[in-house]
Enzyme design. Structure first.
Site, short mmCIF file in Angstrom:
data_model
loop_
_atom_site.label_atom_id
_atom_site.label_comp_id
_atom_site.label_asym_id
_atom_site.label_seq_id
_atom_site.Cartn_x
_atom_site.Cartn_y
_atom_site.Cartn_z
N GLY A 120 0.71 -1.23 0.10
CA GLY A 120 0.12 0.00 -0.17
C GLY A 120 0.83 1.31 -0.07
N ARG B 206 3.92 6.02 2.07
CA ARG B 206 4.29 7.23 2.20
C ARG B 206 3.67 8.37 1.20
NH1 ARG B 206 10.73 7.02 0.66
NH2 ARG B 206 10.34 5.42 -0.94
N LYS C 121 4.17 12.52 -1.97
CA LYS C 121 4.89 11.74 -1.61
C LYS C 121 5.91 11.93 -0.72
CE LYS C 121 8.35 8.03 -3.46
NZ LYS C 121 8.89 7.56 -4.73
N ASP D 222 8.57 5.36 8.11
CA ASP D 222 8.13 6.48 8.72
C ASP D 222 7.20 7.51 8.00
OD1 ASP D 222 9.75 7.55 7.04
OD2 ASP D 222 11.39 7.99 8.33
N GLY D 223 7.07 7.10 6.66
CA GLY D 223 6.04 7.75 5.74
C GLY D 223 6.81 9.10 5.10
N ARG E 64 3.45 14.64 -7.17
CA ARG E 64 3.64 14.01 -8.44
C ARG E 64 2.18 13.78 -9.08
NH1 ARG E 64 6.02 7.98 -7.21
NH2 ARG E 64 4.32 7.02 -5.84
N ARG F 165 -1.54 0.41 -9.79
CA ARG F 165 -0.53 -0.68 -10.13
C ARG F 165 -1.06 -2.03 -10.44
NH1 ARG F 165 3.68 1.75 -7.11
NH2 ARG F 165 2.86 4.00 -6.37
N ASP G 97 4.30 -4.29 -7.55
CA ASP G 97 3.83 -2.84 -7.00
C ASP G 97 4.36 -1.70 -7.64
OD1 ASP G 97 5.84 -4.31 -5.25
OD2 ASP G 97 5.72 -2.33 -4.47
N ASN G 98 5.38 -1.94 -8.51
CA ASN G 98 6.08 -0.63 -8.88
C ASN G 98 5.52 -0.61 -10.72
OD1 ASN G 98 7.13 0.06 -6.89
ND2 ASN G 98 8.94 -0.83 -6.87
#
EC number: 2.7.7.-
Length: 499
Positions: free
Chosen positions: A102, A105, A124, A136-137, A187, A194, A264-265
């Site tokens: 998921g 960040r 992001k 840590d996001g 962005r 994805r 996932d990318n």
């Protein structure tokens, strides 16, 4: 998970930036995302702004440079009309099923309606989400500069990609291998969906949600898949496969290594997404691995096309519950095997000045690549110098090779092939080659220089690179250093997944 999330700011604090926002993906429902307000950063400042893109999206660039807008683009102030969410997906990482992942960040603000269609906007590095896991996001200035510059570099090269609207920084410490500072990239893309989004619902047996997601993507981005004959979801898989084949041909043709081609990318729209340990190769090496963390070399340059197919196969497996039989998925994947090599041959042929593909062209290209690999010839400079060799002056490009007699033999074959073309004109051919062989790419050392200066508070090199990379094929004064060979120290730069 019980990850604590920041409390949303009061609506009265929301800043109106101009364009009207729409929920878009957030309308799919709570199974697809978690409402997630960004977490504020202190003392935010604007590192770079993409003014042309801002105008395309309906923003006033001058307004986005103000302190209130910079705070909003950093996630420190809510933006009127947005509904920030973090989306859930799963995926295969380095070939291994990783389960639920998921947006750890990245926070999706919503979408804007533009003449080119709906455009989603993400922040992001804007703080913890329910999917941050052990993270840590946050994102650090170093990696954020790389993503900001490379996404725009790819756009300048004409390669499908997510885009970067802004880059903001903060002195807030962020711990990676060392203590760094925080940054946020705003962005944009028509969709950030994805392969892993589909894998998530399929793996968990959530077929109604899987269908809803697929319908959402088809209706907005692939309407022809529903009107064409056959199963709409198999048609979707075939369309995504075709876009992915075209994308991989473009990557290979400029010597681009992604570094982390996990499912996932991988973008459902065939966009370059998630700029982590990427690299434009310097010395050509087909087995080059740009990611220091990729110890097995899974994502080496020469393996990228097959990895893309492997990822598409995973997408096909995820979509199976929506198809009538497995053979529909296999048939949808099959065209990739012909589409990718054909697309690569066309692009490499264009780099050599060939107007159309003919028998023997693939072998001509392969022979050059073998010579380049054997002598570790600089990828970008070699093809750019070939533009000047069309008329017969081979010395600049010949000097790149150690085995010069072998290059001479190849060059003779190449010129014979060029001259066999109807109406061959050397000057016109050279000009056409300069339009597809970039003079400037975002080499690692160029990014590193910009990063080191930015870490000292000097953002001028980031902005200079942004301007140069927007026109990578042009010969412009004052940019010779950006088109030069990399310095020896560039070989020591290590890029990993840490960001």
């Amino acid at each position: 998970m019980n990850t604590a999330l920041a409390a949303p700011a009061h609506a009265a604090d929301a800043l109106d930036l101009g364009p009207a926002w729409h929920a878009g993906f957030a309308d799919l429902g709570p199974a697809f995302h978690t409402d997630t307000p960004p977490t504020a950063l202190p003392e935010t400042q604007l590192v770079a702004l993409n003014a042309p893109l801002a105008r395309e999206l309906g923003f006033d660039p001058a307004r986005l440079t103000g302190p209130e807008a910079v705070a909003a683009l950093s996630g420190s102030r809510p933006i009127a009309g947005t509904r920030p969410v973090a989306t859930v997906y799963s995926g295969h990482q380095f070939g291994v099923w990783a389960g639920q992942l998921g947006d750890g960040r990245a926070i999706l603000l919503g979408e804007l309606r533009t003449p080119q269609g709906p455009i989603e906007v993400q922040l992001k590095g804007a703080g913890l989400t329910r999917y941050s896991r052990m993270g840590d996001g946050r994102a650090v200035l170093r990696s954020s500069i790389r993503e900001y510059l490379c996404s725009e570099a790819m756009h300048g090269l004409g390669i499908p990609t997510t885009r970067a609207l802004s880059l903001t920084g903060s002195p807030q410490p962020v711990i990676r291998e060392t203590v760094e500072t925080a940054a946020v990239v705003a962005r944009v893309a028509p969709s950030f969906v994805r392969f892993g989004h589909f894998e998530h619902f399929s793996a968990n047996g959530l077929t109604p949600e899987l269908r809803r997601l697929a319908d959402f993507v088809i209706d907005r981005h692939y309407p022809d898949c529903r009107s064409a004959a056959g199963n709409a979801y198999a048609n979707l898989l075939e369309a995504v496969s075709a876009r992915t084949a075209a994308l991989l041909a473009q990557w290979q043709a400029v010597g681009f290594c992604h570094g982390v081609m996990n499912t996932d990318n991988m973008s459902i729209l065939g966009l370059t997404i998630d700029y982590g340990p990427f690299q434009f190769m310097d010395a050509f090496n087909p087995a080059h691995v740009c990611n220091h963390s990729d110890h097995g070399g899974r994502y080496a340059y020469h393996r990228q096309p097959n990895i893309a197919y492997w990822n598409l196969f995973c997408l096909g497996q995820a979509l199976l519950p929506l198809m009538d039989e497995q053979q529909q998925a296999l048939d949808a994947l099959e065209p990739y095997k012909a589409l990718f090599p054909a697309a690569l041959t066309r692009r490499m042929g264009a780099k050599l000045g060939l107007q159309a593909t003919a028998e023997g062209d693939a072998e001509l290209v392969e022979a050059l690549m073998q010579l380049m690999a054997r002598d570790a010839v600089d990828f970008t400079i070699c093809f750019r110098r070939l533009c000047d060799a069309v008329a017969g002056d081979s010395a600049p490009v010949r000097d790149l090779f150690l085995q010069r007699e072998a290059f001479d033999a190849w060059a003779e074959r190449w010129r014979e092939r060029l001259q066999s073309q109807p109406g061959f004109d050397a000057a016109a051919t050279a000009a056409a080659m300069r339009r597809v062989n970039p003079r400037i790419v975002l080499r690692n050392h160029l990014g590193q220089i910009a990063i080191e200066r930015a870490q000292q508070g000097d953002f001028t090199e980031v902005r200079r690179l942004q301007q140069a990379l927007a026109a990578p094929f042009d010969d412009r004064e004052g940019e010779d250093d950006l088109a030069a060979f990399p310095p020896d120290w560039a070989q020591q730069i290590e890029i990993s997944c840490s960001s």
